[in-house]
Write a protein that holds these residues in place. Structure first.
Motif, PDB file in Angstrom:
ATOM      1  N   VAL A 215      -4.000  11.957  -7.080  1.00 39.59           N
ATOM      2  CA  VAL A 215      -4.391  11.984  -5.662  1.00 39.59           C
ATOM      3  C   VAL A 215      -4.916  10.592  -5.324  1.00 39.59           C
ATOM      4  CG1 VAL A 215      -5.906  13.022  -3.956  1.00 39.59           C
ATOM      5  CG2 VAL A 215      -4.942  14.431  -5.784  1.00 39.59           C
ATOM      6  N   VAL A 216      -4.420  10.028  -4.245  1.00 43.93           N
ATOM      7  CA  VAL A 216      -4.710   8.619  -3.923  1.00 43.93           C
ATOM      8  C   VAL A 216      -5.685   8.535  -2.740  1.00 43.93           C
ATOM      9  CG1 VAL A 216      -3.740   6.391  -3.229  1.00 43.93           C
ATOM     10  CG2 VAL A 216      -2.463   7.931  -4.788  1.00 43.93           C
ATOM     11  N   GLU A 217      -6.693   7.705  -2.955  1.00 39.44           N
ATOM     12  CA  GLU A 217      -7.594   7.337  -1.859  1.00 39.44           C
ATOM     13  C   GLU A 217      -7.522   5.797  -1.685  1.00 39.44           C
ATOM     14  OE1 GLU A 217     -11.098  10.722  -2.419  1.00 39.44           O
ATOM     15  OE2 GLU A 217     -11.566   8.603  -2.490  1.00 39.44           O
ATOM     16  N   VAL A 218      -7.289   5.325  -0.467  1.00 41.15           N
ATOM     17  CA  VAL A 218      -7.113   3.863  -0.202  1.00 41.15           C
ATOM     18  C   VAL A 218      -8.465   3.279   0.215  1.00 41.15           C
ATOM     19  CG1 VAL A 218      -5.932   2.109   1.177  1.00 41.15           C
ATOM     20  CG2 VAL A 218      -4.725   4.221   0.442  1.00 41.15           C
ATOM     21  N   GLU A 219      -8.790   2.187  -0.447  1.00 42.87           N
ATOM     22  CA  GLU A 219     -10.056   1.515  -0.145  1.00 42.87           C
ATOM     23  C   GLU A 219      -9.759   0.005   0.108  1.00 42.87           C
ATOM     24  OE1 GLU A 219     -14.337   0.427  -2.217  1.00 42.87           O
ATOM     25  OE2 GLU A 219     -13.104   2.041  -3.086  1.00 42.87           O
ATOM     26  N   ASN A 220     -10.132  -0.509   1.307  1.00 47.13           N
ATOM     27  CA  ASN A 220      -9.904  -1.917   1.690  1.00 47.13           C
ATOM     28  C   ASN A 220     -11.059  -2.726   1.130  1.00 47.13           C
ATOM     29  OD1 ASN A 220      -9.125  -4.296   2.855  1.00 47.13           O
ATOM     30  ND2 ASN A 220      -9.074  -3.523   4.957  1.00 47.13           N
TER      31      ASN A 220
ATOM     32  N   THR B 292       0.963   3.801  -3.198  1.00 51.22           N
ATOM     33  CA  THR B 292       0.550   5.210  -3.005  1.00 51.22           C
ATOM     34  C   THR B 292       1.644   6.155  -3.525  1.00 51.22           C
ATOM     35  OG1 THR B 292      -0.795   4.613  -1.092  1.00 51.22           O
ATOM     36  CG2 THR B 292      -0.090   6.917  -1.281  1.00 51.22           C
TER      37      THR B 292
ATOM     38  N   THR C 246      -8.212  12.206  -8.830  1.00 49.81           N
ATOM     39  CA  THR C 246      -8.233  11.284  -7.682  1.00 49.81           C
ATOM     40  C   THR C 246      -8.382   9.845  -8.183  1.00 49.81           C
ATOM     41  OG1 THR C 246      -9.194  12.982  -6.255  1.00 49.81           O
ATOM     42  CG2 THR C 246      -9.442  10.660  -5.550  1.00 49.81           C
TER      43      THR C 246
ATOM     44  N   VAL D 140      -8.614   5.795  -6.852  1.00 50.64           N
ATOM     45  CA  VAL D 140      -8.886   4.937  -5.679  1.00 50.64           C
ATOM     46  C   VAL D 140      -7.952   3.706  -5.748  1.00 50.64           C
ATOM     47  CG1 VAL D 140     -10.595   3.539  -4.467  1.00 50.64           C
ATOM     48  CG2 VAL D 140     -11.278   5.708  -5.595  1.00 50.64           C
TER      49      VAL D 140
ATOM     50  N   GLU E   5       1.102   8.912  -6.537  1.00 48.30           N
ATOM     51  CA  GLU E   5       1.287  10.331  -6.239  1.00 48.30           C
ATOM     52  C   GLU E   5       2.409  10.924  -7.077  1.00 48.30           C
ATOM     53  OE1 GLU E   5      -0.262  10.561  -1.594  1.00 48.30           O
ATOM     54  OE2 GLU E   5       1.887  10.540  -2.070  1.00 48.30           O
TER      55      GLU E   5
ATOM     56  N   THR F  16       0.849  -1.223   0.000  1.00 48.87           N
ATOM     57  CA  THR F  16       0.000   0.000   0.000  1.00 48.87           C
ATOM     58  C   THR F  16       0.857   1.234   0.000  1.00 48.87           C
ATOM     59  OG1 THR F  16      -1.729  -1.179   1.216  1.00 48.87           O
ATOM     60  CG2 THR F  16      -1.781   1.232   1.289  1.00 48.87           C
TER      61      THR F  16
ATOM     62  N   THR G 137      -6.646  -0.538  -9.102  1.00 53.33           N
ATOM     63  CA  THR G 137      -7.028   0.900  -8.961  1.00 53.33           C
ATOM     64  C   THR G 137      -8.347   1.130  -9.680  1.00 53.33           C
ATOM     65  OG1 THR G 137      -5.807   1.473 -10.972  1.00 53.33           O
ATOM     66  CG2 THR G 137      -4.669   1.757  -8.870  1.00 53.33           C
TER      67      THR G 137
END
Length: 698
Positions: free
Chosen positions: A660-665, A651, A692, A694, A655, A647, A679
């Protein structure tokens, strides 16, 4: 009086005020007896003409008195064809007359320009002149100097007779100027030459000569001097105007016989055969004008016969010269008388002297012996003289012999004749002989003018001037004018024509307007209409064209029209921001601009649209550059593949790509492995920089 052209020589009277009323403005004309000036009446504030007599005439008390009397009489005339006399006076010893000012020209100038005139026009001009004479004659006045110079034609065409200030009453004696007849030789009636008694018929004669000159363009009699001309008037009939026209070869029109007869009736040398006065002449002129109008100029022998003069009973004015009488017989000398008496000391016989008949012998018995003795008077014998005087010259013996007495009488007569002739010659010299006349030499060459001046004993000076009407090398005018009476040896000034005055057109195209104006004015030309126009090729303020080509010969002050450039025409700039760049480029190029397009990314402006425009408004010139910035849209970033990356590492990769990174489990295990499984959007997708993404973690 007429406004006339004169040489601009200085005149000391110009600027002076006569009797605190008449301000002298300019010299108009100069004659043998007076000078005419244009003046202003300071009291009534009007323009008038003032005629000032010569100073030598003003010093003659007799002349001044007659001048005053006759000017007062002339001032009583009231007629529309008469130049009015307003006032008269004396200033600095010079008599003057104040007259009506007539703006126009003289009949002399009209004749010089247009003669010969058609009969209709000549009669139209002479009728008001004759009407003025009729008015004068009815008032008991004679003009005495009718000539074209004294007939004025106003700018409105009205004809007026001038110089009635020199007229005289018919009942007064003839006025002379220092012994010279008043009048002009070319128009002088014969009776003024022979016995100097003018009357109304004298004016009729002069008016007839003026009519002749209008019809023919020539004077009826010419000569080297006034005496020759006057002699011709007395001894030579004026010929018919139609004959004079035929002699010069004129074929434009013909003069009817009754017009010839009218001129003959006016110019008959015998006054008794002439028309009686102005009233009669006016009736005849109107009768002839009516006939001309009715017949169109055809002959009318009946009318011509009525108009022609009829000789008076005494006959022609010209008298034949009587033949020289036979020689008178000579009386016998003393010796012959004694021989006739027989040689003794007896009484001498008386004798009656008779001329011998031609061819008869001179008989001694008849001439010497056939006499009766005369007895001595007994009362005289031994008689003493009545008075005794001591002789002044005791030794002087004066013979009482009849022959000697006759010789003394002849000598005395010769002496008287010589004294009289000397007095006459002296009087002639001081009153006329020392004068000459300025010849009329206009429109002739300088050489011919000088020759005429030499003949008249006049010196010559020359000046030059340009003329539109007189050819180069010919005389434009003279000062004094032709016909003026001056002293022999005096100088006249000839104005010689240089021909038309012309100036070359300078080159002004390509110069500034100020330079062109200076060039034109320096060559005596004028700037006409200046037109400004746009030009893409000529700078603003520069002359593009002129109305005349360089080198063209032009009159002084000819206006030259110029076309001056205003530079390129301004073009309105249209704004194309946020509009398609292709459309903006096409429209701006069509308007005449040069378009420069620069591509640029933009996060806010759609691709293909104009982000900015320089300049974006106002005006520009054809060929100016306009810069357009075309949007390429935002900067695109391809999403990298981070599958199975930790992770933290995934990321960092995303970047670094500008995302722009958003982390989703995405797993349900209680203990996540912290590994990237993908992604959203998926790897390989292009998205705008800064978008952005994900990050999916298992």
């Amino acid at each position: 009086m007429e406004t006339a052209f004169m040489n601009s020589t200085y005149d000391p009277l110009v600027g002076h005020v006569l009797d605190e009323r008449y301000e002298i403005l300019a010299k108009l004309a100069r004659g043998g007896m007076a000078t005419v000036y244009r003046a202003r009446d300071l009291r009534l504030m009007r323009t008038i003409a003032v005629k000032i007599m010569r100073r030598d005439l003003g010093e003659d008390d007799d002349f001044a008195a007659k001048f005053d009397h006759e000017a007062r009489a002339a001032a009583t005339l009231n007629h529309p064809a008469v130049v009015g006399v307003f006032d008269q006076g004396t200033a600095q010893g010079q008599p003057y007359i104040v007259m009506e000012f007539v703006e126009g020209e003289t009949l002399r100038r009209r004749i010089s320009r247009e003669a010969p005139l058609r009969p209709e026009k000549a009669l139209e001009l002479i009728e008001p002149v004759v009407a003025a004479l009729a008015c004068a004659h009815e008032s008991g006045l004679v003009h005495r100097d009718i000539k074209p110079e004294n007939v004025l034609i106003s700018t409105r065409g009205q004809v007026k007779v001038a110089d009635f200030g020199l007229a005289r009453l018919m009942t007064s004696p003839q006025m002379t100027a220092t012994g010279v007849l008043v009048g002009t030789a070319s128009y002088l009636p014969p009776e003024l030459v022979t016995h100097s008694r003018p009357d109304s018929r004298s004016d009729v004669y002069s008016a007839g000569v003026v009519l002749f000159e209008m019809l023919t363009g020539k004077k009826p009699h010419t000569g080297e001097n006034n005496y020759q001309i006057a002699y011709a008037h007395v001894n030579v009939d004026i010929e018919k105007p139609s004959a004079t026209l035929a002699e010069v070869g004129h074929s434009g029109w013909r003069i009817p016989d009754y017009v010839d007869a009218l001129v003959e009736a006016c110019t008959a040398r015998d006054p008794d055969s002439r028309l009686f006065d102005g009233r009669v002449m006016l009736e005849r002129v109107r009768q002839v004008r009516k006939e001309l109008l009715a017949t169109g100029g055809r002959d009318n022998p009946v009318l011509a016969a009525q108009l022609r003069p009829h000789p008076s009973v005494p006959g022609d004015l010209t008298q034949p010269i009587q033949p020289r009488p036979d020689a008178r017989p000579r009386p016998l000398a003393d010796g012959e008388l004694q021989a006739a008496a027989g040689g003794g000391n007896g009484p001498v016989e008386a004798r009656a002297w008779h001329p011998l008949s031609p061819g008869s012998p001179a008989s001694p018995a008849l001439t010497r012996n056939a006499r009766q003795p005369i007895a001595p008077n007994p009362e005289d014998s031994g008689r003493q003289p009545r008075m005794h005087r001591t002789p002044v010259f005791p030794n002087l013996h004066i013979s009482q012999n009849p022959v000697h007495r006759r010789r003394r009488g002849v000598l005395l007569l010769l002496l008287v004749l010589l004294v009289t002739a000397g007095a006459g010659v002296g009087s002639w010299w001081f009153t006329a002989g020392r004068f000459t006349t300025v010849p009329s030499v206009t429109q002739v060459s300088e050489a011919a003018a000088r020759k005429a001046a030499d003949v008249n004993n006049v010196g010559v000076d020359t000046v030059t001037a340009y003329s539109e009407d007189v050819a180069a090398g010919l005389v434009i005018s003279t000062d004094p004018g032709g016909g003026t009476r001056i002293l022999r040896g005096d100088t006249m000034t000839l104005v010689i024509s240089l021909g038309p005055e012309r100036f070359g057109m300078p080159k002004v195209v390509g110069s500034s307007l100020d330079e062109a104006r200076a060039a034109l004015e320096s060559t005596n030309l004028a700037v006409g209409t200046v037109t400004e126009t746009f030009s893409d090729d000529v700078a603003a303020g520069v002359v593009m064209s002129a109305s005349q080509e360089p080198g063209t010969a032009l009159k002084r002050d000819t206006p030259i029209d110029l076309t001056v450039s205003k530079g390129p025409e301004p073009i309105a700039i249209e704004a194309f921001v946020y509009r398609p760049a292709t459309t903006a480029k096409t429209q701006l190029e069509k308007a005449g601009f040069t378009v420069k397009v620069t591509p640029e990314n933009s996060d806010t402006v759609t691709k293909g649209l104009v982000i900015s425009q320089t300049p974006a408004s106002g005006t520009g010139r054809r060929g100016d550059t306009i810069t357009l910035v075309e949007s390429l849209g935002p900067v695109m970033v391809e999403i990298p593949d981070v599958k199975y990356k930790s992770t933290e590492e995934a990321t960092r990769i995303l970047e670094s790509a500008g995302l722009v990174v958003e982390v989703e489990n995405v797993t349900g295990f209680p203990l996540p492995s912290q590994l990237a499984v993908g992604t959203r959007p998926p790897p390989g997708t292009s998205v705008p920089d800064g978008s952005t993404v994900v990050l999916l973690v298992a």
